[in-house]
Write a protein that holds these residues in place. Structure first.
Motif, short mmCIF file in Angstrom:
data_model
loop_
_atom_site.label_atom_id
_atom_site.label_comp_id
_atom_site.label_asym_id
_atom_site.label_seq_id
_atom_site.Cartn_x
_atom_site.Cartn_y
_atom_site.Cartn_z
N GLN A 120 0.80 -1.21 0.00
CA GLN A 120 0.00 0.00 0.00
C GLN A 120 0.83 1.27 0.00
N THR A 121 2.14 1.15 0.18
CA THR A 121 2.99 2.33 -0.02
C THR A 121 3.09 2.63 -1.50
N TYR A 122 2.82 1.64 -2.33
CA TYR A 122 2.80 1.84 -3.79
C TYR A 122 1.44 2.40 -4.21
N ALA A 123 0.38 1.77 -3.77
CA ALA A 123 -0.98 2.23 -4.07
C ALA A 123 -1.84 1.89 -2.87
N SER A 124 -2.54 2.88 -2.33
CA SER A 124 -3.25 2.70 -1.07
C SER A 124 -4.31 1.60 -1.11
N ALA A 125 -4.88 1.34 -2.25
CA ALA A 125 -5.93 0.31 -2.34
C ALA A 125 -5.39 -1.07 -2.71
N LEU A 126 -4.11 -1.18 -2.93
CA LEU A 126 -3.51 -2.44 -3.38
C LEU A 126 -3.57 -3.50 -2.28
N GLN A 127 -4.08 -4.67 -2.63
CA GLN A 127 -4.19 -5.79 -1.71
C GLN A 127 -3.28 -6.92 -2.19
N VAL A 128 -2.42 -7.40 -1.32
CA VAL A 128 -1.51 -8.48 -1.68
C VAL A 128 -2.29 -9.71 -2.14
N ARG A 129 -3.43 -9.96 -1.52
CA ARG A 129 -4.26 -11.13 -1.91
C ARG A 129 -4.62 -11.09 -3.38
N ALA A 130 -4.73 -9.90 -3.94
CA ALA A 130 -5.11 -9.77 -5.34
C ALA A 130 -3.98 -10.16 -6.29
N ALA A 152 -0.39 -28.42 -12.98
CA ALA A 152 -1.11 -27.28 -13.56
C ALA A 152 -2.49 -27.16 -12.91
N ARG A 153 -3.17 -28.28 -12.74
CA ARG A 153 -4.50 -28.26 -12.13
C ARG A 153 -4.43 -27.77 -10.68
N GLU A 154 -3.41 -28.20 -9.95
CA GLU A 154 -3.24 -27.75 -8.56
C GLU A 154 -3.10 -26.23 -8.50
N GLN A 155 -2.26 -25.70 -9.37
CA GLN A 155 -2.04 -24.24 -9.37
C GLN A 155 -3.29 -23.51 -9.85
N LEU A 156 -3.98 -24.08 -10.82
CA LEU A 156 -5.20 -23.45 -11.31
C LEU A 156 -6.25 -23.41 -10.21
N GLU A 157 -6.35 -24.47 -9.43
CA GLU A 157 -7.30 -24.49 -8.31
C GLU A 157 -6.95 -23.40 -7.30
N ARG A 158 -5.68 -23.18 -7.05
CA ARG A 158 -5.27 -22.10 -6.14
C ARG A 158 -5.66 -20.74 -6.72
N ALA A 159 -5.51 -20.61 -8.03
CA ALA A 159 -5.92 -19.35 -8.69
C ALA A 159 -7.42 -19.15 -8.52
N VAL A 160 -8.19 -20.20 -8.75
CA VAL A 160 -9.66 -20.11 -8.63
C VAL A 160 -10.05 -19.73 -7.21
N ARG A 161 -9.42 -20.36 -6.22
CA ARG A 161 -9.75 -20.07 -4.82
C ARG A 161 -9.42 -18.64 -4.41
N SER A 162 -8.54 -17.99 -5.15
CA SER A 162 -8.15 -16.63 -4.78
C SER A 162 -8.81 -15.56 -5.64
N LEU A 163 -9.67 -15.96 -6.58
CA LEU A 163 -10.31 -14.98 -7.47
C LEU A 163 -11.15 -13.94 -6.72
N ASP A 164 -11.68 -14.31 -5.57
CA ASP A 164 -12.51 -13.36 -4.83
C ASP A 164 -11.73 -12.13 -4.35
N ALA A 165 -10.41 -12.20 -4.38
CA ALA A 165 -9.59 -11.07 -3.96
C ALA A 165 -9.50 -9.98 -5.04
N LEU A 166 -9.90 -10.33 -6.24
CA LEU A 166 -9.79 -9.38 -7.35
C LEU A 166 -10.91 -8.35 -7.31
N PRO A 167 -10.58 -7.11 -7.63
CA PRO A 167 -11.64 -6.10 -7.76
C PRO A 167 -12.39 -6.31 -9.07
N GLU A 168 -13.44 -5.59 -9.25
CA GLU A 168 -14.21 -5.65 -10.49
C GLU A 168 -13.66 -4.59 -11.43
N ASP A 169 -12.70 -4.98 -12.26
CA ASP A 169 -12.15 -4.06 -13.25
C ASP A 169 -11.70 -4.85 -14.47
#
Length: 187
Positions: A120-130, A152-169
């Motif tokens: 957040q020193t880079y951008a105040s709204a920046l979330q590491v989870r994203a 690949a499937r294991e990593q993709l599942e981790r990506a899917v589980r973390s999608l909720d951290a993304l903003p709507e943009d």
């Protein structure tokens, strides 16, 4: 009336008057060190800008070289936010899928050490989870390129589980679309 020393450090009775306008001892060394530090920062910025410009112009090898020199200047113990971003960029510039995987792992490791406060020193709204959806998506893609579909499937599942951290943009929509595309390819 007592004889007093002047504020410049010389004795009024000793006859020596110190010039108070002179720089304190070590000031020249401090100025030189500050100038050298500024030069190092400027050199790093130049390398980064050269890398970005080369990448934008499709000169992958030149971009990779500039960013690798910047990585060397930054060092393994450099700023974790900078290491994360730089490793993420470097992964995309690799011709060899194994090297791409190594850089993506470095980016993930740096993200794992990154605090929200630092991001957040880079951008105040920046979330590491994203950061994680993209990082895990890249790792999934790397493993698929290397003929490792289960990893690949294991990593993709981790990506899917973390999608909720993304903003709507628009960027996030691109990540979600890439996750869906890789999911189809892995079926």
């Amino acid at each position: 009336m007592s004889d007093m020393s002047d504020i410049s450090g010389g004795s009024a009775t000793g006859g020596g008057v110190t010039d108070v306008s002179a720089a304190p001892p070590g000031a020249d060394a401090f100025a030189a060190a500050a100038s050298a530090a500024d030069d190092r920062v400027l050199a790093r910025l130049t390398l980064g800008l050269e890398g970005v410009e080369a990448a934008q112009r499709g000169r992958t090898a030149q971009a990779r070289e500039s960013f690798e020199r910047l990585w060397d200047a930054l060092g393994e113990r450099g700023d974790v936010f900078h290491r994360c971003v730089l490793a993420h960029y470097l992964a995309d510039l690799q011709d060899d899928p194994r090297a791409e995987l190594e850089w993506d792992i470095r980016a993930l490791e740096a993200a794992d050490s990154l605090t929200a406060e630092r991001a957040q020193t880079y951008a105040s709204a920046l979330q590491v989870r994203a950061f994680y959806p993209s990082l895990h998506l890249n790792l999934a893609s790397d493993h698929l390129k290397l003929g490792e579909p289960e990893r690949a499937r294991e990593q993709l599942e981790r990506a899917v589980r973390s999608l909720d951290a993304l903003p709507e943009d628009a960027y996030s929509a691109g990540i979600r679309a890439a996750v869906d595309e890789l999911r189809r390819r892995l079926r």
